[in-house]
Scaffold this motif. Structure first.
Motif, PDB file in Angstrom:
ATOM      1  N   ALA A  94       9.781  -0.034   0.380  1.00 31.81           N
ATOM      2  CA  ALA A  94      10.556  -1.256   0.625  1.00 31.81           C
ATOM      3  C   ALA A  94      10.991  -2.013  -0.624  1.00 31.81           C
ATOM      4  O   ALA A  94      11.863  -2.883  -0.534  1.00 31.81           O
ATOM      5  CB  ALA A  94       9.759  -2.184   1.528  1.00 31.81           C
ATOM      6  N   GLY A  95      10.410  -1.718  -1.795  1.00 34.51           N
ATOM      7  CA  GLY A  95      10.832  -2.413  -3.012  1.00 34.51           C
ATOM      8  C   GLY A  95      10.799  -3.918  -2.821  1.00 34.51           C
ATOM      9  O   GLY A  95       9.817  -4.496  -2.330  1.00 34.51           O
ATOM     10  N   VAL A  96      11.888  -4.574  -3.193  1.00 33.89           N
ATOM     11  CA  VAL A  96      11.948  -6.037  -3.127  1.00 33.89           C
ATOM     12  C   VAL A  96      12.564  -6.527  -1.808  1.00 33.89           C
ATOM     13  O   VAL A  96      13.103  -7.624  -1.738  1.00 33.89           O
ATOM     14  CB  VAL A  96      12.697  -6.626  -4.347  1.00 33.89           C
ATOM     15  N   GLY A  97      12.479  -5.682  -0.790  1.00 35.01           N
ATOM     16  CA  GLY A  97      12.726  -6.178   0.566  1.00 35.01           C
ATOM     17  C   GLY A  97      14.170  -6.242   1.025  1.00 35.01           C
ATOM     18  O   GLY A  97      14.479  -6.956   1.996  1.00 35.01           O
ATOM     19  N   SER A  98      15.066  -5.464   0.424  1.00 31.50           N
ATOM     20  CA  SER A  98      16.483  -5.530   0.848  1.00 31.50           C
ATOM     21  C   SER A  98      16.629  -5.157   2.318  1.00 31.50           C
ATOM     22  O   SER A  98      17.391  -5.790   3.058  1.00 31.50           O
ATOM     23  CB  SER A  98      17.335  -4.602  -0.023  1.00 31.50           C
ATOM     24  N   SER A 150       2.596   4.285   1.628  1.00 33.15           N
ATOM     25  CA  SER A 150       3.182   4.403   2.966  1.00 33.15           C
ATOM     26  C   SER A 150       2.510   5.493   3.805  1.00 33.15           C
ATOM     27  O   SER A 150       2.334   5.325   5.003  1.00 33.15           O
ATOM     28  CB  SER A 150       4.685   4.615   2.890  1.00 33.15           C
ATOM     29  N   GLN A 176      17.287  -1.594  -6.797  1.00 33.78           N
ATOM     30  CA  GLN A 176      17.576  -2.210  -5.488  1.00 33.78           C
ATOM     31  C   GLN A 176      18.815  -1.600  -4.873  1.00 33.78           C
ATOM     32  O   GLN A 176      19.737  -1.234  -5.591  1.00 33.78           O
ATOM     33  CB  GLN A 176      17.963  -3.664  -5.737  1.00 33.78           C
ATOM     34  N   LYS A 231       4.215  -0.163  -2.487  1.00 33.71           N
ATOM     35  CA  LYS A 231       2.912   0.032  -3.139  1.00 33.71           C
ATOM     36  C   LYS A 231       2.682  -0.913  -4.315  1.00 33.71           C
ATOM     37  O   LYS A 231       1.565  -1.051  -4.783  1.00 33.71           O
ATOM     38  CB  LYS A 231       2.755   1.491  -3.572  1.00 33.71           C
ATOM     39  N   GLY A 272       0.813  -1.212   0.000  1.00 34.50           N
ATOM     40  CA  GLY A 272       0.000   0.000   0.000  1.00 34.50           C
ATOM     41  C   GLY A 272       0.839   1.250   0.000  1.00 34.50           C
ATOM     42  O   GLY A 272       2.076   1.198  -0.071  1.00 34.50           O
ATOM     43  N   TYR A 326       6.647  -6.192  -6.679  1.00 33.36           N
ATOM     44  CA  TYR A 326       7.886  -6.081  -5.899  1.00 33.36           C
ATOM     45  C   TYR A 326       7.740  -6.763  -4.545  1.00 33.36           C
ATOM     46  O   TYR A 326       8.655  -7.425  -4.055  1.00 33.36           O
ATOM     47  CB  TYR A 326       8.283  -4.615  -5.705  1.00 33.36           C
ATOM     48  N   ILE A 368       6.955  -1.178   3.718  1.00 29.38           N
ATOM     49  CA  ILE A 368       5.721  -0.801   3.014  1.00 29.38           C
ATOM     50  C   ILE A 368       6.090  -0.596   1.543  1.00 29.38           C
ATOM     51  O   ILE A 368       7.057   0.119   1.234  1.00 29.38           O
ATOM     52  CB  ILE A 368       5.101   0.487   3.599  1.00 29.38           C
ATOM     53  N   PRO A 408      11.556   6.998  -3.949  1.00 28.68           N
ATOM     54  CA  PRO A 408      11.600   7.265  -5.396  1.00 28.68           C
ATOM     55  C   PRO A 408      12.334   8.579  -5.648  1.00 28.68           C
ATOM     56  O   PRO A 408      12.243   9.500  -4.834  1.00 28.68           O
ATOM     57  CB  PRO A 408      10.117   7.388  -5.776  1.00 28.68           C
ATOM     58  N   TYR A 418       7.924   2.620 -11.454  1.00 33.68           N
ATOM     59  CA  TYR A 418       7.042   2.733 -10.288  1.00 33.68           C
ATOM     60  C   TYR A 418       6.690   4.189  -9.939  1.00 33.68           C
ATOM     61  O   TYR A 418       6.138   4.455  -8.882  1.00 33.68           O
ATOM     62  CB  TYR A 418       7.679   2.047  -9.066  1.00 33.68           C
TER      63      TYR A 418
HETATM   64  C1  LIG Z   1      14.086   3.259  -4.980  1.00 31.38           C
HETATM   65  S1  LIG Z   1      12.904   1.995  -4.791  1.00 31.38           S
HETATM   66  C2  LIG Z   1      13.422   1.162  -3.325  1.00 31.38           C
HETATM   67  C3  LIG Z   1      14.051  -0.186  -3.588  1.00 31.38           C
HETATM   68  C4  LIG Z   1      14.480  -0.906  -2.332  1.00 31.38           C
HETATM   69  N1  LIG Z   1      15.496  -0.134  -1.614  1.00 31.38           N
HETATM   70  C5  LIG Z   1      15.047  -2.288  -2.661  1.00 31.38           C
HETATM   71  O1  LIG Z   1      16.248  -2.556  -2.430  1.00 31.38           O
HETATM   72  O2  LIG Z   1      14.293  -3.103  -3.183  1.00 31.38           O
HETATM   73  C6  LIG Z   1      11.467   2.855  -4.250  1.00 31.38           C
HETATM   74  C7  LIG Z   1      10.247   1.967  -4.060  1.00 31.38           C
HETATM   75  O3  LIG Z   1       9.216   2.727  -3.454  1.00 31.38           O
HETATM   76  C8  LIG Z   1       7.967   2.283  -3.962  1.00 31.38           C
HETATM   77  N2  LIG Z   1       7.033   3.402  -3.711  1.00 31.38           N
HETATM   78  C9  LIG Z   1       6.976   4.590  -4.356  1.00 31.38           C
HETATM   79  N3  LIG Z   1       6.037   5.391  -3.782  1.00 31.38           N
HETATM   80  C10 LIG Z   1       5.508   4.700  -2.748  1.00 31.38           C
HETATM   81  C11 LIG Z   1       4.526   4.990  -1.762  1.00 31.38           C
HETATM   82  N4  LIG Z   1       3.902   6.178  -1.732  1.00 31.38           N
HETATM   83  N5  LIG Z   1       4.243   4.059  -0.833  1.00 31.38           N
HETATM   84  C12 LIG Z   1       4.888   2.857  -0.843  1.00 31.38           C
HETATM   85  N6  LIG Z   1       5.829   2.519  -1.758  1.00 31.38           N
HETATM   86  C13 LIG Z   1       6.152   3.423  -2.700  1.00 31.38           C
HETATM   87  C14 LIG Z   1       8.264   1.976  -5.414  1.00 31.38           C
HETATM   88  O4  LIG Z   1       7.322   1.084  -5.976  1.00 31.38           O
HETATM   89  C15 LIG Z   1       9.679   1.392  -5.342  1.00 31.38           C
HETATM   90  O5  LIG Z   1       9.651  -0.017  -5.273  1.00 31.38           O
END
Ligand SMILES: C[S@@+](CC[C@H](N)C(=O)[O-])C[C@H]1O[C@@H](n2cnc3c(N)ncnc32)[C@H](O)[C@@H]1O
Length: 294
Positions: free
Chosen positions: A228-232, A11, A203, A249, A9, A253, A247, A31, A38
């Motif tokens: 959180a993206g793919v959960g690193s 955040s 990531q 969205k 969802g 991912y 969290i 982002p 995304y």
């Molecule tokens: C730069 S990436 C982070 C990747 C993460 N550090 C990893 O290693 O997987 C930013 C993430 O934020 C998510 N995102 C963007 N806006 C969001 C929001 N308002 N609420 C939750 N997630 C969001 C995007 O879908 C994207 O996966």
């Protein structure tokens, strides 16, 4: 046994259900407004306005001894560079957070620019909520350069001059895009040839998060990644006995992240080992100048 929640969802909405002062560490890479799959690219003002809304919520859920690590690069518009940490610094400072380090995360590979110098670093802004904060330096020390060096005069003459546990890793973490480069903190950025790579376009490496988690939290503390993206971040926490909430969205991912966690729990997830020695690129054929170019 540490626990995790991976919430699907937005955040801003999801944080509303979380108790005050819960997290010892909030670490994320938000982002960047650069038009990744995304996000929808907006003006810098609109982007910051949107991000601004979430910051009050983050500070509300941050523990009094807690830290925020905000990992960002640049936003670029018509060739003009806007360093995002410059804008975020103002937003955090306005809310009375205190900057402890602006960590330079340097890497050796990336896109080659033709109209400016190629960008080879991003930053992590480390803020604390108060003056009394958790900082476990001993857990993240790196080997000293001269561990055998001794004081040669004064009252400590003859004693070893460096800390046997290693030295402070400093605020420059040279992190590489590929395993064959040299680096300072020996953390490669996550790119296609990396054991941690998934289909997420941005990531960050688990090892980078682990350093912050170890230094800025204690076992069983709670950590949050609001993007959180793919959960690193989740993996870095579970690996080090910290409880964590992520969290994200986009379901795709989150699903990849959940699979990584399941693999981790079964002992199947491949990590780049912390402090793994770096491949010496000078020995590779590719680093020799081809005869026809000499
Ligand atoms: C730069 S990436 C982070 C990747 C993460 N550090 C990893 O290693 O997987 C930013 C993430 O934020 C998510 N995102 C963007 N806006 C969001 C929001 N308002 N609420 C939750 N997630 C969001 C995007 O879908 C994207 O996966």
């Amino acid at each position: 046994m540490s626990s995790y929640k991976y919430i699907l969802g937005n955040s801003l909405n999801k944080l509303k259900n979380i108790d005050n002062d819960k997290f010892k560490l909030i670490i994320t890479s938000p982002p960047y407004n650069v038009g990744k799959e995304y996000e929808t690219k907006k003006s810098i003002e609109e982007y910051l306005n949107e991000q601004n809304k979430i910051l009050d919520e983050l500070i509300r859920v941050l523990h009094p001894k807690g830290s925020i690590c905000w990992q960002v690069g640049n936003y670029v518009e018509k060739g003009e560079v806007f360093p995002l940490d410059y804008f975020y610094y103002e937003l955090f400072k306005k809310r009375n957070l205190q900057l402890r380090n602006r960590i330079i995360w340097k890497f050796g590979h990336g896109l080659h620019s033709s109209k400016r110098f190629s960008g080879r670093y991003e930053t992590i802004l480390w803020f604390t909520k108060n003056n009394n904060y958790t900082f476990n330096l001993d857990l993240v020390r790196v080997p000293s350069k001269y561990p055998g060096k001794k004081y040669f005069k004064g009252p400590k003459k003859g004693q070893y001059s460096s800390n046997p546990k290693g030295k402070n890793p400093s605020d420059i973490w040279e992190i590489i895009l590929n395993d064959w480069e040299n680096e300072i903190w020996n953390i490669p950025n996550v790119k296609s040839n990396h054991v941690e790579k998934t289909e997420h376009p941005c990531q960050y490496p688990i090892e980078l998060v682990e350093r912050c988690v170890l230094a800025l939290t204690d076992e069983e503390d709670w950590v949050l990644d609001p993007f959180a993206g793919v959960g690193s971040t989740l993996l870095a926490c579970l690996k080090n006995k910290r409880n964590v909430i992520g969290i994200e969205k986009i379901k795709k991912y989150k699903d990849i992240g959940l699979k990584r966690i399941t693999d981790f729990e079964k002992g199947l997830l491949r990590f780049r080992a912390v402090e793994k020695p770096i491949y010496d690129h000078t020995k590779s054929k590719l680093s020799q100048m081809p005869l026809e170019l000499k």
